[in-house]
Scaffold this motif. Structure first.
Motif, PDB file in Angstrom:
ATOM      1  N   GLN A  13     -57.063 -68.498 -89.836  1.00  0.00           N
ATOM      2  CA  GLN A  13     -57.427 -67.520 -90.855  1.00  0.00           C
ATOM      3  C   GLN A  13     -58.361 -66.456 -90.281  1.00  0.00           C
ATOM      4  OE1 GLN A  13     -59.082 -69.124 -94.503  1.00  0.00           O
ATOM      5  NE2 GLN A  13     -60.306 -67.282 -94.817  1.00  0.00           N
ATOM      6  N   PHE A  14     -59.388 -66.899 -89.565  1.00  0.00           N
ATOM      7  CA  PHE A  14     -60.362 -65.930 -89.053  1.00  0.00           C
ATOM      8  C   PHE A  14     -59.835 -65.186 -87.838  1.00  0.00           C
ATOM      9  CE2 PHE A  14     -62.989 -68.336 -91.889  1.00  0.00           C
ATOM     10  CZ  PHE A  14     -63.775 -67.343 -92.440  1.00  0.00           C
ATOM     11  N   LEU A  15     -59.018 -65.849 -87.031  1.00  0.00           N
ATOM     12  CA  LEU A  15     -58.428 -65.140 -85.893  1.00  0.00           C
ATOM     13  C   LEU A  15     -57.501 -64.040 -86.390  1.00  0.00           C
ATOM     14  CD1 LEU A  15     -57.644 -67.850 -83.213  1.00  0.00           C
ATOM     15  CD2 LEU A  15     -59.421 -66.114 -83.236  1.00  0.00           C
ATOM     16  N   ILE A  16     -56.751 -64.350 -87.443  1.00  0.00           N
ATOM     17  CA  ILE A  16     -55.850 -63.325 -87.973  1.00  0.00           C
ATOM     18  C   ILE A  16     -56.655 -62.174 -88.553  1.00  0.00           C
ATOM     19  CG2 ILE A  16     -54.220 -62.865 -89.869  1.00  0.00           C
ATOM     20  CD1 ILE A  16     -52.771 -65.391 -89.098  1.00  0.00           C
ATOM     21  N   GLU A  17     -57.752 -62.503 -89.204  1.00  0.00           N
ATOM     22  CA  GLU A  17     -58.595 -61.427 -89.728  1.00  0.00           C
ATOM     23  C   GLU A  17     -59.074 -60.538 -88.580  1.00  0.00           C
ATOM     24  OE1 GLU A  17     -61.436 -62.622 -92.587  1.00  0.00           O
ATOM     25  OE2 GLU A  17     -62.632 -60.794 -92.375  1.00  0.00           O
ATOM     26  N   SER A  18     -59.492 -61.190 -87.503  1.00  0.00           N
ATOM     27  CA  SER A  18     -59.951 -60.456 -86.338  1.00  0.00           C
ATOM     28  C   SER A  18     -58.837 -59.584 -85.771  1.00  0.00           C
ATOM     29  CB  SER A  18     -60.440 -61.459 -85.293  1.00  0.00           C
ATOM     30  OG  SER A  18     -60.697 -60.835 -84.085  1.00  0.00           O
ATOM     31  N   LEU A  19     -57.646 -60.160 -85.666  1.00  0.00           N
ATOM     32  CA  LEU A  19     -56.508 -59.414 -85.124  1.00  0.00           C
ATOM     33  C   LEU A  19     -56.137 -58.239 -86.030  1.00  0.00           C
ATOM     34  CD1 LEU A  19     -54.219 -62.296 -83.800  1.00  0.00           C
ATOM     35  CD2 LEU A  19     -55.459 -60.601 -82.464  1.00  0.00           C
ATOM     36  N   VAL A  20     -56.253 -58.468 -87.341  1.00  0.00           N
ATOM     37  CA  VAL A  20     -55.905 -57.385 -88.265  1.00  0.00           C
ATOM     38  C   VAL A  20     -56.871 -56.213 -88.092  1.00  0.00           C
ATOM     39  CG1 VAL A  20     -55.871 -56.718 -90.705  1.00  0.00           C
ATOM     40  CG2 VAL A  20     -54.693 -58.786 -89.974  1.00  0.00           C
ATOM     41  N   ILE A  21     -58.170 -56.518 -88.015  1.00  0.00           N
ATOM     42  CA  ILE A  21     -59.151 -55.438 -87.796  1.00  0.00           C
ATOM     43  C   ILE A  21     -58.806 -54.695 -86.512  1.00  0.00           C
ATOM     44  CG2 ILE A  21     -61.570 -54.886 -87.371  1.00  0.00           C
ATOM     45  CD1 ILE A  21     -62.349 -57.325 -88.966  1.00  0.00           C
ATOM     46  N   CYS A  22     -58.544 -55.460 -85.454  1.00  0.00           N
ATOM     47  CA  CYS A  22     -58.219 -54.871 -84.160  1.00  0.00           C
ATOM     48  C   CYS A  22     -56.965 -54.028 -84.244  1.00  0.00           C
ATOM     49  CB  CYS A  22     -57.959 -55.956 -83.136  1.00  0.00           C
ATOM     50  SG  CYS A  22     -59.405 -56.357 -82.243  1.00  0.00           S
ATOM     51  N   ALA A  23     -55.957 -54.569 -84.907  1.00  0.00           N
ATOM     52  CA  ALA A  23     -54.673 -53.863 -84.977  1.00  0.00           C
ATOM     53  C   ALA A  23     -54.853 -52.532 -85.683  1.00  0.00           C
ATOM     54  CB  ALA A  23     -53.638 -54.720 -85.701  1.00  0.00           C
ATOM     55  N   ILE A  24     -55.645 -52.540 -86.772  1.00  0.00           N
ATOM     56  CA  ILE A  24     -55.882 -51.281 -87.483  1.00  0.00           C
ATOM     57  C   ILE A  24     -56.601 -50.305 -86.562  1.00  0.00           C
ATOM     58  CG2 ILE A  24     -57.135 -50.225 -89.400  1.00  0.00           C
ATOM     59  CD1 ILE A  24     -56.599 -52.809 -90.983  1.00  0.00           C
ATOM     60  N   GLY A  25     -57.650 -50.825 -85.895  1.00  0.00           N
ATOM     61  CA  GLY A  25     -58.422 -49.970 -84.989  1.00  0.00           C
ATOM     62  C   GLY A  25     -57.556 -49.387 -83.893  1.00  0.00           C
ATOM     63  N   VAL A  26     -56.746 -50.243 -83.286  1.00  0.00           N
ATOM     64  CA  VAL A  26     -55.921 -49.784 -82.164  1.00  0.00           C
ATOM     65  C   VAL A  26     -54.876 -48.778 -82.638  1.00  0.00           C
ATOM     66  CG1 VAL A  26     -54.205 -50.520 -80.479  1.00  0.00           C
ATOM     67  CG2 VAL A  26     -56.317 -51.801 -80.738  1.00  0.00           C
ATOM     68  N   TRP A  36     -45.824 -46.918 -72.500  1.00  0.00           N
ATOM     69  CA  TRP A  36     -46.511 -48.139 -72.080  1.00  0.00           C
ATOM     70  C   TRP A  36     -47.922 -48.217 -72.628  1.00  0.00           C
ATOM     71  CZ3 TRP A  36     -50.917 -48.156 -69.050  1.00  0.00           C
ATOM     72  CH2 TRP A  36     -51.215 -46.995 -68.382  1.00  0.00           C
ATOM     73  N   VAL A  37     -48.452 -47.065 -73.065  1.00  0.00           N
ATOM     74  CA  VAL A  37     -49.774 -47.070 -73.681  1.00  0.00           C
ATOM     75  C   VAL A  37     -49.761 -47.920 -74.944  1.00  0.00           C
ATOM     76  CG1 VAL A  37     -51.386 -45.598 -74.911  1.00  0.00           C
ATOM     77  CG2 VAL A  37     -50.533 -44.908 -72.690  1.00  0.00           C
ATOM     78  N   VAL A  38     -48.643 -47.887 -75.638  1.00  0.00           N
ATOM     79  CA  VAL A  38     -48.526 -48.683 -76.857  1.00  0.00           C
ATOM     80  C   VAL A  38     -48.614 -50.176 -76.508  1.00  0.00           C
ATOM     81  CG1 VAL A  38     -47.053 -49.236 -78.809  1.00  0.00           C
ATOM     82  CG2 VAL A  38     -47.180 -46.886 -77.968  1.00  0.00           C
ATOM     83  N   PHE A  39     -48.004 -50.534 -75.406  1.00  0.00           N
ATOM     84  CA  PHE A  39     -48.097 -51.934 -74.975  1.00  0.00           C
ATOM     85  C   PHE A  39     -49.518 -52.270 -74.543  1.00  0.00           C
ATOM     86  CE2 PHE A  39     -43.604 -51.018 -74.550  1.00  0.00           C
ATOM     87  CZ  PHE A  39     -43.074 -52.125 -75.218  1.00  0.00           C
ATOM     88  N   LEU A  40     -50.140 -51.297 -73.894  1.00  0.00           N
ATOM     89  CA  LEU A  40     -51.538 -51.460 -73.512  1.00  0.00           C
ATOM     90  C   LEU A  40     -52.366 -51.721 -74.776  1.00  0.00           C
ATOM     91  CD1 LEU A  40     -53.227 -51.009 -70.832  1.00  0.00           C
ATOM     92  CD2 LEU A  40     -53.855 -48.828 -71.846  1.00  0.00           C
ATOM     93  N   GLY A  41     -52.078 -50.934 -75.826  1.00  0.00           N
ATOM     94  CA  GLY A  41     -52.771 -51.088 -77.098  1.00  0.00           C
ATOM     95  C   GLY A  41     -52.574 -52.487 -77.670  1.00  0.00           C
ATOM     96  N   LEU A  42     -51.351 -52.933 -77.597  1.00  0.00           N
ATOM     97  CA  LEU A  42     -51.018 -54.268 -78.084  1.00  0.00           C
ATOM     98  C   LEU A  42     -51.824 -55.314 -77.314  1.00  0.00           C
ATOM     99  CD1 LEU A  42     -48.686 -54.034 -80.164  1.00  0.00           C
ATOM    100  CD2 LEU A  42     -47.404 -55.525 -78.639  1.00  0.00           C
ATOM    101  N   GLY A  43     -51.926 -55.065 -76.021  1.00  0.00           N
ATOM    102  CA  GLY A  43     -52.723 -55.961 -75.168  1.00  0.00           C
ATOM    103  C   GLY A  43     -54.167 -56.001 -75.640  1.00  0.00           C
ATOM    104  N   PHE A  44     -54.725 -54.816 -75.951  1.00  0.00           N
ATOM    105  CA  PHE A  44     -56.099 -54.727 -76.443  1.00  0.00           C
ATOM    106  C   PHE A  44     -56.257 -55.555 -77.700  1.00  0.00           C
ATOM    107  CE2 PHE A  44     -56.882 -50.257 -74.576  1.00  0.00           C
ATOM    108  CZ  PHE A  44     -57.418 -50.832 -73.446  1.00  0.00           C
TER     109      PHE A  44
END
Ligand code: ATP
Ligand code: MG
Lengths: 410, 230
Positions: free
Chosen positions: A334-347, A374-382
């Motif tokens: 639950q919390f990891l997904i929350e973290s990923l969601v924040i990150c995904a929005i930011g990225v 490939w920047v998009v993949f870089l973003g995904l990596g972030f």
């Protein structure tokens, strides 16, 4: 199955949490946005530089070697040593042409900048090149009208010239330049050809030039004492290295160097510039990585902080979920997904901003900066790296809460 | 035997002070029994319920649930027991404040991987069973105390657990609403569930088959209810 249904629930919780704490979420996301934008913008800039540089040096050609007194890249002490080297002479070029098996064209060149005039019109800063018929091939100057200098023109030192597009346009805006005489450095030269447009290299307009026979150049500009640059064209890029070895050997023979004497001339080529350039951008890459790492670290710490607050605020909720059968791994997720969601929005916002920024750079500067796929993949990596790395501690903290203590939390 | 408690003790540590909440409880509960736990405030009723509900662990003693030793179980196994075997109705409801009644009731099903459509159907049925079919999409703060308690009960029974534990389920309710809630428990009991509930009210306790009275962390009395008031 269990995990799938729980990921859905976790996404709902994450979005819900972001919605209920809008300001806080925006601020947290901002850290990531800034980091991602900076990194991607720098990467786009470097790629723009690369493209621009490759375009620029393509004018030099990958099949041309330059036999010169000095190497293109040297330091100050090297300069003072190499200064004492003997000058390269036009005769050396003639001999190379005679002896070389790999060269398809060998052109000695001398260069100066002059003001050229025709009637009342004049053009300053024109590159005047003294060379031979082979220059047409070594420098890829193709006459669009008229013809290039012939070997006989050069041999008899005829006062003829081939002019670049720019010179033709400026001095003969509405007349045919062919057959007319232009004035350069006090002498007149009959225009026999106009070269095709070539563009520019490192800010130098390649079309603002005139080419005259090398012998004429020497007497006109008193340049007998000057070292000549010899341009050598080979048939294909693959034999460039062989040609370099051959030319080195021939030059040593011409100069009568013994086997323990060093070369007293330089053979330059395009790839040298490429190497120097790569060293330069290496520094830029390091800056990009450094700035990126720092800002993403800051962003990541922001996420971690917000998640820790979130864990504390939702202690009771965690207790309820655990009481109803949530496992540690569920809460963790639950919390990891929350973290990923924040990150995904930011990225996502970061990438969007970076694309905008790159377009702004591309339209306001000569750099063709662009954000590539490939920047998009870089973003995904972030997203994955930061989201997981900074999310894991708060998530573990939440997962390990004792259900009854969590329920009792006020 | 469904539940076997052998010499269960629970001692809380507050700084250096030891607070013994349970001092050796020996209680067995059979399948489909209806047990009421009574006793003065602070006698250890909630502590005992939490242990039986696998939310808390005893300091000493052995708790056998379905002939499995609970103290040997891992965290995940306990979570699974809480999910499948036990439906807990808390005195303070413990509903998620931002989720609808329906979503609250769905929670246990989310954690055992019931597919979404089936989950929704089961949750709706559970809410209907407690008479809240028309309040499914309301959030807890849009419901009355009795309605919230019924949401909590629907949540406890949605997964069809074998044991329903209720800690003062009527404590916050007026006696009429309390009676309504008790009818639901009676229903559940009739359909085969084992029910243990904590209460301060004699009339509530009389719904049960058996009353266990606690005092100062020990069982003071444990006796069958002779005559059931209808
Ligand atoms: N987390 C805790 N930390 C310390 N002491 C506790 C804790 N929980 C309960 N106690 C103590 O354990 C004893 C039993 O508490 P418990 O909550 O089981 O009582 P109860 O019978 O449920 O009372 P009530 O009828 O008021 O709900 C009390 O003396 C209480 O102070
Ligand atoms: Mg209590």
């Amino acid at each position: 199955m269990r995990v799938v249904s729980y990921i859905g629930e976790s996404l709902k919780i994450a979005v819900e949490a972001l919605r209920s704490y809008k300001m806080r979420s925006v601020l947290t996301t901002l850290g990531i946005v800034i980091g991602v934008t900076t990194v991607i913008a720098i990467v786009a800039l470097i790629q723009g530089l690369n493209k621009s540089f490759t375009n620029q040096i393509s004018a030099i050609g990958t099949t041309t070697l330059f036999v010169q007194k000095f190497p293109w890249m040297m330091n100050e002490t090297q300069f003072f040593t190499y200064r004492n080297r003997p000058n390269i002479r036009v005769r050396d070029a003639e001999q190379l042409k005679e002896m070389s098996k790999l060269a398809v064209a060998v052109a000695p060149t001398l260069y100066t900048e002059q003001t050229t005039k025709y009637k009342e019109r004049s053009l300053e800063g024109v590159a005047v090149v003294g060379s031979t018929a082979d220059y047409m091939e070594t420098s890829n100057v193709v006459p669009e009208f008229g013809r290039f200098l012939s070997e006989t023109d050069v041999e008899h030192r005829r006062p003829l010239c081939v002019i670049g597009r720019e010179v033709a346009d400026k001095l003969f805006p509405d007349a045919d330049p062919l057959g007319n005489r232009i004035l350069v450095g006090g002498r007149r030269y009959k225009v026999i050809g106009v070269a095709e447009k070539k563009g520019s290299m490192f800010g130098q307009n390649l079309d603002q030039m005139i080419i005259i026979p090398v012998g004429v150049f020497q007497s006109a500009f008193g340049a007998r004492w000057r070292s000549v640059d010899i341009e050598v064209k080979v048939a294909a890029p693959e034999i460039l290295e062989d040609a370099e070895i051959e030319l080195t050997g021939l030059m040593r023979r011409i100069r009568g160097l013994t086997s323990n004497e060093e070369d007293n001339f330089a053979i330059n080529k395009q790839s040298q510039l490429m190497e120097t350039y790569k060293n330069l951008t290496g520094t830029l890459w390091a800056v990009a990585i450094g700035v990126g790492a720092i800002s993403l670290l800051v962003g990541g710490i922001g996420i971690m902080n917000i998640l820790l607050v979130s864990v504390t605020e939702r202690t009771r909720e965690i207790g309820i979920r655990k009481a109803l059968g949530a496992r540690r791994s569920d809460i963790m997720l639950q919390f990891l997904i929350e973290s990923l969601v924040i990150c995904a929005i930011g990225v996502t916002i970061g990438i969007a901003l970076a694309i905008g920024l790159a377009e702004l750079i591309a339209s306001t500067t000569p750099l063709p900066a662009s954000v590539t796929a490939w920047v998009v993949f870089l973003g995904l990596g972030f997203v994955v790296t930061i989201g997981l790395f900074f999310g894991i501690y708060p998530a573990r903290k939440a997962a390990r809460l004792n259900p009854i203590e969590a329920l009792r939390y006020e | 035997m469904l539940i076997e408690l052998n010499d269960i003790t629970k001692t809380y540590e507050i700084g250096t002070v030891l607070v013994p909440a349970l001092k050796g409880i020996n209680v067995n509960v059979n399948k489909n029994e209806y047990v009421a736990i009574m006793g003065p405030s602070g006698s250890g009723k909630s502590t005992l319920m939490n242990i039986v509900g696998c939310l808390d662990t005893p300091s000493e003693g052995v708790y056998m649930l379905n002939n499995n030793n609970v103290s040997d179980m891992s965290d995940d196994e306990l979570a699974e027991i809480r999910n499948r075997e036990i439906g807990f109705v808390f005195q303070t409801f413990n509903l998620l404040p931002r989720a609808s009644a329906l979503h609250n009731v769905e929670l246990p099903l989310i954690y055992n991987g019931t597919p979404a459509a089936k989950r929704r159907k089961q949750a709706e049925e559970a809410l209907e069973r407690v008479g809240l079919a028309d309040r499914m999409h309301h959030k807890p703060n849009e419901l009355s105390g009795g309605q919230r308690q019924r949401v909590a009960i629907a949540r406890a029974l949605v997964n069809n657990p074998s044991i329903i534990l209720a800690d003062e389920p009527t404590g916050n309710l007026d006696s009429r609403t309390g009676e309504e809630i008790m009818e639901i428990f009676e229903d559940l009991h009739d359909s085969g569930n084992t029910i243990i509930l904590v209460t301060h009210e004699e009339y509530i306790a009389e719904h049960s088959d058996r009353i266990i009275r606690l005092r100062d962390g020990i069982v003071e009395r444990d006796e069958a209810v002779m005559e059931r008031s209808a």
